[in-house]
Design a protein around this motif. Structure first.
Motif, short mmCIF file in Angstrom:
data_model
loop_
_atom_site.label_atom_id
_atom_site.label_comp_id
_atom_site.label_asym_id
_atom_site.label_seq_id
_atom_site.Cartn_x
_atom_site.Cartn_y
_atom_site.Cartn_z
N GLY A 1 -5.54 8.76 -24.61
CA GLY A 1 -4.11 9.01 -24.69
C GLY A 1 -3.37 8.45 -23.49
N LEU A 2 -3.90 8.70 -22.31
CA LEU A 2 -3.27 8.18 -21.10
C LEU A 2 -3.29 6.65 -21.09
CD1 LEU A 2 -4.69 10.66 -18.43
CD2 LEU A 2 -2.43 10.69 -19.50
N SER A 3 -4.40 6.08 -21.55
CA SER A 3 -4.50 4.62 -21.61
C SER A 3 -3.46 4.03 -22.54
CB SER A 3 -5.91 4.22 -22.05
OG SER A 3 -6.05 2.82 -22.11
N GLN A 4 -3.24 4.69 -23.68
CA GLN A 4 -2.21 4.22 -24.61
C GLN A 4 -0.84 4.22 -23.96
OE1 GLN A 4 -2.03 3.08 -27.77
NE2 GLN A 4 -4.21 3.04 -28.15
N LEU A 5 -0.52 5.29 -23.23
CA LEU A 5 0.80 5.40 -22.61
C LEU A 5 1.04 4.30 -21.58
CD1 LEU A 5 1.48 9.20 -22.05
CD2 LEU A 5 2.44 7.68 -23.78
N THR A 6 0.00 3.88 -20.88
CA THR A 6 0.18 2.85 -19.86
C THR A 6 0.71 1.55 -20.46
OG1 THR A 6 -2.10 2.02 -20.00
CG2 THR A 6 -1.66 3.81 -18.43
N ARG A 7 0.40 1.32 -21.72
CA ARG A 7 0.86 0.08 -22.38
C ARG A 7 2.36 0.08 -22.62
NH1 ARG A 7 -2.33 -0.42 -27.82
NH2 ARG A 7 -1.00 -2.27 -27.96
N TYR A 8 2.91 1.27 -22.78
CA TYR A 8 4.29 1.34 -23.25
C TYR A 8 5.29 1.82 -22.20
CZ TYR A 8 1.77 0.80 -27.60
OH TYR A 8 0.95 0.33 -28.59
N ILE A 9 4.86 1.94 -20.96
CA ILE A 9 5.76 2.44 -19.92
C ILE A 9 7.03 1.60 -19.77
CG2 ILE A 9 4.77 1.25 -17.93
CD1 ILE A 9 5.85 4.95 -18.08
N PRO A 10 7.02 0.27 -20.03
CA PRO A 10 8.28 -0.49 -19.89
C PRO A 10 9.37 -0.02 -20.84
CG PRO A 10 6.42 -1.99 -19.86
CD PRO A 10 5.88 -0.64 -20.26
N VAL B 1 -0.39 3.19 -36.88
CA VAL B 1 0.98 2.97 -37.35
C VAL B 1 1.97 3.05 -36.19
CG1 VAL B 1 2.84 3.91 -38.79
CG2 VAL B 1 0.51 3.79 -39.68
N LEU B 2 1.82 4.07 -35.35
CA LEU B 2 2.72 4.25 -34.21
C LEU B 2 2.62 3.09 -33.23
CD1 LEU B 2 2.12 8.04 -33.48
CD2 LEU B 2 4.15 7.04 -34.52
N SER B 3 1.40 2.63 -32.98
CA SER B 3 1.20 1.53 -32.04
C SER B 3 1.88 0.26 -32.52
CB SER B 3 -0.29 1.28 -31.81
OG SER B 3 -0.90 2.41 -31.21
N ARG B 4 1.77 -0.02 -33.82
CA ARG B 4 2.43 -1.22 -34.35
C ARG B 4 3.95 -1.10 -34.21
NH1 ARG B 4 -1.73 -0.67 -38.15
NH2 ARG B 4 -0.40 0.42 -39.65
N HIS B 5 4.46 0.09 -34.44
CA HIS B 5 5.90 0.32 -34.33
C HIS B 5 6.37 0.12 -32.88
CE1 HIS B 5 9.81 2.23 -34.60
NE2 HIS B 5 9.45 3.13 -33.70
N VAL B 6 5.64 0.71 -31.94
CA VAL B 6 6.05 0.63 -30.55
C VAL B 6 5.81 -0.78 -29.99
CG1 VAL B 6 5.75 1.62 -28.25
CG2 VAL B 6 5.64 3.09 -30.24
N ASP B 7 4.77 -1.45 -30.46
CA ASP B 7 4.55 -2.84 -30.04
C ASP B 7 5.75 -3.71 -30.42
OD1 ASP B 7 2.11 -2.58 -28.79
OD2 ASP B 7 0.94 -3.04 -30.59
N ALA B 8 6.29 -3.45 -31.61
CA ALA B 8 7.45 -4.22 -32.05
C ALA B 8 8.66 -3.92 -31.17
CB ALA B 8 7.77 -3.89 -33.51
N ARG B 9 8.84 -2.67 -30.79
CA ARG B 9 9.94 -2.31 -29.89
C ARG B 9 9.75 -2.94 -28.52
NH1 ARG B 9 10.59 4.13 -30.37
NH2 ARG B 9 11.73 3.76 -28.43
N LEU B 10 8.52 -2.97 -28.06
CA LEU B 10 8.22 -3.56 -26.77
C LEU B 10 8.52 -5.06 -26.76
CD1 LEU B 10 7.06 -2.85 -23.96
CD2 LEU B 10 4.80 -3.44 -24.87
N ALA B 11 8.16 -5.72 -27.84
CA ALA B 11 8.38 -7.17 -27.94
C ALA B 11 9.85 -7.52 -27.96
CB ALA B 11 7.69 -7.72 -29.18
#
Length: 332
Positions: free
Chosen positions: A97-106, A212-222
């Motif tokens: 869980g913590l590792s996942q969050l590090t990806r999306y901190i921006p 599903v959530l990761s794909r959604h947030v990856d799109a927001r990040l991009a």
């Protein structure tokens, strides 16, 4: 593109809600921070980091609560931080869980970094921001700890908590909340976590939901427009491409909709190269895969597009100073 640091409105909304609960004039505090109530209306909005940090400090003063950030984090209703909380709890373990969050901190703070470094005896969750806001600093790390405890249904405690800012008032509330020694005035904010904590399971883990959530947030990040998110955008594009082939400058430039030469120049301005980012993404994915006992080292080498397991071994030794098998033994 603007180079001014920005943050999601999710960072400011808890301040207003907490002040209203306490009967404090939230409108006046917003004015002092030069933030309009309309700016908080949409979850998609972003605010200048400097204004949000002023908001947290002004709120603590208005509420006459030197531990305002800690208290707001502890009382914050679950779900307030949107998809980020779901991603944390949907992962299988505390470490995942913590590792996942590090990806999306921006997406939360585009000039902040959050890293999870796993060492033999413990892990270091390290956060560094260029502009320090004591109340927000304490709020964000307290909330992360509270949500991780809730996701694991375990009141785990760090070995030590370290903060960038100086603390001029009583540290009792922070020490109580974290359950460990607290240090201030460091170069980085850090939680020193026992390695065993990383393996604590999340009872409500949900791999399909996490996908599903990761794909959604990856799109927001991009799509994050600020300059501070460039490296996150490029790294995200590289990680997606690695699922099928080893990324090249051309494929990454296409993914982030930027001419090759422009991307190369922009990365140089940030002090990195495309090949260095590919290497970093491969390293991060390797660490993630090695934490899964069901994935063999040979399979990891194949997934990361190394010529053979020996090439992967050499790269991993360069990254960590350890062998893949040696690193995996830390988990199992």
């Amino acid at each position: 593109m603007s180079s001014d640091p920005s943050t999601t409105v999710l960072v400011a909304r808890p301040v207003v809600a907490a002040l209203k609960e306490r009967g404090v004039d939230a409108a006046g505090v917003l004015r002092s921070a030069e933030i309009s109530s309309e700016a908080l209306s949409s979850v998609e909005n972003r605010l200048p980091v400097a204004s949000v940090l002023r908001l947290w400090e002004a709120a603590a003063e208005a509420a006459r609560d030197p531990s305002f950030g800690v208290h707001v984090a502890e009382a914050l209703p679950r779900g307030t931080y949107d998809v980020f909380e779901l991603i944390l709890s949907a992962a299988e373990t505390v470490g995942a869980g913590l590792s996942q969050l590090t990806r999306y901190i921006p997406l939360i703070h585009d000039h902040s970094t959050l890293k999870l470094d796993v060492e033999p005896a413990h892990a270091r969750l390290v956060r560094r921001v260029p502009t320090i806001g004591p109340q927000y600093d304490e709020f964000s790390m307290t909330l992360l700890l509270v949500r991780s405890r809730q996701a694991s249904a375990t009141e785990w405690t760090p070995e030590r908590a370290t903060f960038q800012h100086e603390r001029t008032h009583d540290v009792g509330e922070l020490a109580r909340a974290f359950g460990c020694p607290v240090v201030f005035g460091a170069t980085e904010t850090e939680l020193l976590i026992p390695r065993s904590v990383l393996q604590l399971p999340h009872p409500r883990a949900d791999a399909p939901l996490l996908g599903v959530l990761s794909r959604h947030v990856d799109a927001r990040l991009a799509s994050l427009p600020q300059r501070g998110a460039l490296l996150a955008r490029v790294s995200s594009a590289i990680a997606r491409r690695i699922a099928t082939e080893l990324p090249t400058l051309a494929t990454t430039a296409s993914a982030v909709r930027m001419p090759e030469r422009t991307l190369q120049r922009r990365l140089a301005e940030e002090g990195v190269t495309h090949s260095a980012l590919v290497d970093e993404v491969r390293r991060n994915l390797a660490l993630e895969y090695l934490a899964d006992a069901d994935v063999s080292v040979t399979e990891i080498a194949y997934r990361l597009h190394f010529a053979d397991p020996a090439a992967f071994y050499r790269a991993f030794k360069r990254w960590t100073g350890d062998s893949p098998a040696g690193y995996r033994r830390r988990f199992f």
